[in-house]
Design a protein around this motif. Structure first.
Motif, PDB file in Angstrom:
ATOM      1  N   LEU A 176       0.831  -1.204   0.000  1.00  0.00           N
ATOM      2  CA  LEU A 176       0.000   0.000   0.000  1.00  0.00           C
ATOM      3  C   LEU A 176       0.869   1.259   0.000  1.00  0.00           C
ATOM      4  O   LEU A 176       0.611   2.210  -0.738  1.00  0.00           O
ATOM      5  CB  LEU A 176      -0.917   0.021   1.221  1.00  0.00           C
ATOM      6  CG  LEU A 176      -2.207  -0.793   1.157  1.00  0.00           C
ATOM      7  CD1 LEU A 176      -2.990  -0.623   2.451  1.00  0.00           C
ATOM      8  CD2 LEU A 176      -3.064  -0.375  -0.032  1.00  0.00           C
ATOM      9  N   ILE A 213      -6.330   3.671  -2.130  1.00  0.00           N
ATOM     10  CA  ILE A 213      -7.281   2.570  -1.930  1.00  0.00           C
ATOM     11  C   ILE A 213      -8.653   2.913  -2.504  1.00  0.00           C
ATOM     12  O   ILE A 213      -9.161   4.018  -2.320  1.00  0.00           O
ATOM     13  CB  ILE A 213      -7.434   2.235  -0.427  1.00  0.00           C
ATOM     14  CG1 ILE A 213      -6.115   1.741   0.154  1.00  0.00           C
ATOM     15  CG2 ILE A 213      -8.524   1.188  -0.215  1.00  0.00           C
ATOM     16  CD1 ILE A 213      -6.178   1.433   1.647  1.00  0.00           C
ATOM     17  N   SER A 235     -13.539   5.856  -1.704  1.00  0.00           N
ATOM     18  CA  SER A 235     -12.140   6.242  -1.869  1.00  0.00           C
ATOM     19  C   SER A 235     -11.969   7.711  -1.498  1.00  0.00           C
ATOM     20  O   SER A 235     -12.936   8.474  -1.477  1.00  0.00           O
ATOM     21  CB  SER A 235     -11.708   6.023  -3.322  1.00  0.00           C
ATOM     22  OG  SER A 235     -10.356   6.401  -3.490  1.00  0.00           O
TER      23      SER A 235
END
Lengths: 365, 365
Positions: A176, A213, A235
């Motif tokens: 991430l 994300i 998001s």
């Protein structure tokens, strides 16, 4: 695309009653809180929905921000994770998956996974890269790290369909961070997240720190309403959200879907009952399946379905034998990387799960 | 895109009751035949709709093929005009309009017309050509003939929104013949066709001889169900139909829309009552509007709405004054070729129409 066993061809349209183990729907059925308010839905039929869906977005936002209260009876841990402006609404998760994928030129898919990822990526002409899961159907985190530079986005199920595995947060966090830094998008399909029983498995908590994300949710599975058609994307990346919105048609959500979001997403009784059920049956059904002579392997699931590898029989033959017994199962040979030795069973209530085991035991190969 | 008066901002979300003359919905409201079977809809919520929508397509096909029986009590004139395979289904007509337009590189639009034609054509990057209607808001058939070579498709309302005019079949037939010969597509939006009271105004009869025709229909307006989300396209052009289908997501129709198609489209009582109502009110409201001092012109309508040209007041001011009287009207300045001197009124039941006239007369300018 073939999705699950076709209960219409084999059953409904022939007037034959079949038990559908191919479709991963909460067996507790339509929440009473929806049925009780159906008249309100009927009353709103004769006006266009709010083009901005303001009330619907409020209800979805409250749902996400009340996760601890709803799933763990711990309101003190509730957090303001998202706002209405972080949402994009879809006529089912199918619309959201389709449109978010359309925003990119290349994507990493980790098969086996939900067939629509591949279909939509092909439809929009993306460069598609595949990275298989390991032999236990777990994500290959090192592989993801090594492949991510090739693509603009990756799509990952949490839990994943057809195996039910979830993302290991510790192992995924470095990915991430890298994606955030490099401007890549991580699409996390959480259509089944509620079945894991622990809201901390969701990545909505990480939205605050990671604009990369894009979480997908739906009412389809846990709230047992596949035919209501309501999915949504979450998001903090305004650019992606706006790209999707520009492609959408007005009034894409019907008023009964709005009604469902208003009532079922705060139905604590339904949620509690469902979690009790899935926790019990997740302990029961996989263990019983392991005892079946022609099942070689049962994959670890956090969701409401179980992927199995067969031995000595293929999925076509087992499907036929099951249909004769009045049961529809999911052949998995149309999942990328799987073959005719894989089948998937939905987890239902104890009575039906016992019936499934009984019927499977009747089949001697 | 702004569509109609925003009854949510001004009314519902503020808890204020407004009469909505901006939205063109049958005032007879939701057909009883739908309400009576709502339980059947609830029962089908917890399984995915048939991905092929076989029963739904049967019901829509029967509806189109039973036009004479349903609208003129003359079953002997029923014809087999279409088959299930001629249909494509949409989450509202909005999806069909969007996707059929996406099939072309250039299009002829005849403003003023439904704003989505322009929006969708821009979204998909088509070359857009405009051909205005004449001063009576009638189609310029010669102009169409002269412009058609520039485009792959044309889109035309029948009746047209916002004025309610219909296509003159005699004048349009040579254009159809030319388009058939040259492989051009004629998209005919018939979302309001039932309100004309004469099923022969529809071009479904011409589908047999013209593969170039693509008719759009919906349950939205005549059956008073804008929030159910069901529209459909009809054509004998397999290539266009398949292009659209390939772009669609699975399960794009919800189960309550399926239910509606099953029951309301054969509800003869509702149809009869509706036709009686619209025939009476089409005679009443336009005449009364003509008497209003600040209305310069009332355009001939075949549908359930009336376009008016104002004098001495603009649509913004009239809108504000009407809101104060508890009425929402449709300002028409966001229609291409119209300006602030145009407004549109929906035709409602006699009581409400009388109220509208009374309120409009109270406004002294």
């Amino acid at each position: 695309m073939q999705h699950g066993g076709d209960i219409y061809t084999e059953g409904i349209l022939k007037g034959r009653e079949l038990i559908d183990f191919s479709s991963n729907i909460n067996p507790l059925g339509i929440p009473e809180s929806f049925k009780k308010h159906i008249e309100e839905g009927i009353q709103s039929l004769n006006r266009y929905p709010d083009a901005k869906y303001r009330e619907l977005k409020e209800n979805l936002t409250r749902y996400i921000n009340s996760g601890y209260e709803l799933f763990h009876s711990n309101a003190s841990k509730n957090k303001c994770l998202i706002e209405e402006s972080n949402l994009v609404l879809g006529n089912g998760a199918a619309e959201i998956i389709d449109l978010v994928i359309s925003c990119f030129e290349s994507i990493l898919i980790m098969p086996p996974s939900f067939g629509e990822y591949q279909e939509d990526a092909e439809k929009w002409g993306l460069n598609i890269f595949h990275l298989s899961m390991n032999e236990n159907m777990e994500y290959d985190y090192k592989g993801i790290q090594n492949s991510i530079d090739k693509v603009q986005a990756l799509i990952i199920g949490n839990p994943n369909n057809p195996n039910g595995g979830i993302i290991d947060k510790n192992k995924f966090l470095p990915i991430l961070k890298y994606c955030e830094e490099k401007g890549k998008t991580v699409i996390i399909d959480e259509a089944f997240i509620e079945f894991t029983g622990n809201i901390e498995n969701s990545f909505v908590e990480e939205l605050e720190n990671f604009k990369c994300i894009f979480v997908i949710r739906a009412l389809t599975k846990f709230y047992a309403m596949p035919a209501i058609r309501l999915g949504f994307g979450i998001s903090k990346n305004e650019e992606i959200l706006n790209k999707i919105r520009k492609k959408q048609n007005p009034w894409n959500i019907n008023c009964f879907a709005e009604l469902a979001a208003k009532y079922v997403l705060k139905d604590k009784e339904y949620i509690k009952k469902s979690i009790t059920w899935i926790n019990e049956e997740k302990n029961y059904l996989p263990k019983e399946l392991e005892k079946i002579s022609y099942i070689e392997k049962v994959y670890k699931t956090y969701s409401n379905f179980v992927l199995c590898k067969l031995k000595g029989i293929d999925c076509d033959r087992l499907y036929e034998l099951c249909i004769k017994e009045g049961i529809v199962i999911r052949k998995c040979d149309n999942f990328i990387r799987l073959d005719k030795s894989f089948v998937r069973f939905a987890i239902k209530d104890r009575e039906k799960n016992e019936l499934l085991i009984k019927k499977l035991n009747l089949i001697i190969i």
